[in-house]
Design an enzyme around this catalytic site. Structure first.
Site, PDB file in Angstrom:
ATOM      1  N   LEU A 102       0.497   6.939  -2.350  1.00 45.19           N
ATOM      2  CA  LEU A 102       0.620   6.021  -1.212  1.00 45.19           C
ATOM      3  C   LEU A 102       0.165   6.674   0.092  1.00 45.19           C
ATOM      4  CD1 LEU A 102       3.986   4.281  -2.158  1.00 45.19           C
ATOM      5  CD2 LEU A 102       1.665   3.427  -2.491  1.00 45.19           C
ATOM      6  N   ASP A 148      -8.142   8.342   2.477  1.00 42.49           N
ATOM      7  CA  ASP A 148      -6.729   8.361   2.902  1.00 42.49           C
ATOM      8  C   ASP A 148      -6.579   8.656   4.401  1.00 42.49           C
ATOM      9  OD1 ASP A 148      -6.301   7.944   0.210  1.00 42.49           O
ATOM     10  OD2 ASP A 148      -4.689   9.406   0.049  1.00 42.49           O
TER      11      ASP A 148
END
Ligand code: PMV
Length: 320
Positions: A102, A148
């Site tokens: 995540l 990311d």
């Protein structure tokens, strides 16, 4: 100058294109409403990094614990640039589950870069924050695509292509996503290497899969722009099939994906590097709780996330 700054940055889910993005294909990625917070104090005595969530502290002496190494690298870089050896204290807290795919480590790196540069008197420039965080990410992952740190910096939904940059995707609906966590994870670097080995061994077989992964992302971005969630869901399902083909799914991920689809999700796939970690299910709001329960019944931990339109931000600045 002395003072302190608190910055935050969001985690993310990859909607489409993980792994393919490492090799130059586009990826569609969404910032989520889970954040990492980093507070930096300049002018304090000595150097210190605290991450109470991880139970880790480095008090300026000896080897820095590995998960804190990216922050130490950022401290060193920013101190070099400000040409001083002022003391610096850094404290990290986060609501993003770690080692789940995540984007926790990138969000911490982005928030750390923003918080550190502020009390050191540097100007906060998004592109520099991204570059610094990407450099820090290289300590953790082999060959990171940059997706990311990019999404943690800019927020919202973006289509990103390595080396070329990104375009923001104006989603005409805010998708409801249920994240299902398997509870285990292989390191991203190991999964990226595994895919690389297959790619080298079967170049003719793998090339069309990668190409399809890229095309799928372009169509998924269009579907999101138009608010066509059924089409987006179908494309997520195709994407999961491609990720199975390149060897990064697991029995547990597949179980959660099929449970979510069975409970009415519009589409479901693994997200991130695979080998464990998380899957995502795209749902209509009315079906979200049912999908979450199906994931939990199949042994996963379910978490509902929404898009976060904001990337990195300064929460508080105090100059002494
Ligand atoms: O670390 P994760 O799970 O968010 O995976 C990142 C996505 C990959 O495409 C597998 C790697 C990368 O650098 O893009």
């Amino acid at each position: 100058m002395t003072g302190r700054a608190l910055a935050s940055a969001p985690g993310k889910v990859i909607l489409t294109g993980e792994h393919f993005v490492v090799h130059g294909e586009p990826s569609l990625v969404m910032a989520v409403d889970l954040r990492a917070y980093v507070e930096a104090r300049a002018g304090a005595e000595g150097f210190r990094i605290e991450a109470p969530n991880l139970g880790l502290t480095w008090s300026g002496e000896g080897d820095v614990p590995r998960p804190l190494a990216p922050i130490k690298l950022l401290m060193d870089r920013l101190l070099e640039e400000s040409r001083s050896r002022r003391g610096l204290w850094v404290r990290v807290t986060s609501s993003i589950p770690t080692s789940a795919g995540l984007g926790s480590s990138a969000a911490v790196a982005v928030a750390a870069a923003a918080s550190l540069c502020t009390p050191l008197g540097e100007v906060f420039i998004e592109v520099e924050i991204f570059e610094l965080a990407l450099e820090a990410e290289r300590l953790v992952h082999v060959n990171p695509s940059g997706v990311d740190p990019l999404i943690s910096t800019v927020g919202g939904v973006v289509a990103y292509r390595r080396g070329e940059g990104y375009v923001a995707v104006e989603a005409s609906v805010k998708p409801t996503i249920i994240v299902g966590y398997t509870g285990s994870r292989r390191p991203t670097g190991a999964m990226v290497k595994r895919v690389e080995r297959l790619r080298r061994k079967y170049p003719e077989v793998m090339a069309p899969l990668f190409h399809a992964g890229g095309h799928l992302t372009i169509e998924a971005a269009e579907a999101l722009r138009e608010g066509d969630l059924e089409r987006l869901g179908e494309l997520l399902n195709v994407n999961h099939g491609l990720l199975c083909a390149i060897g990064v799914s697991t029995r547990k991920l597949d179980k959660l994906v099929y449970a979510a689809r069975g409970a009415g999700a519009l589409g479901a796939k693994l997200t991130g590097a695979g080998g464990g970690g998380c899957m995502i299910a795209l749902c209509r709001e009315a079906e979200a709780d049912k999908v979450a329960r199906a994931i939990e019944r199949s042994g996963g931990r379910a978490l509902k996330v929404r898009m976060d339109g904001e990337g990195v931000r300064l929460e508080e600045v105090r100059r002494a």
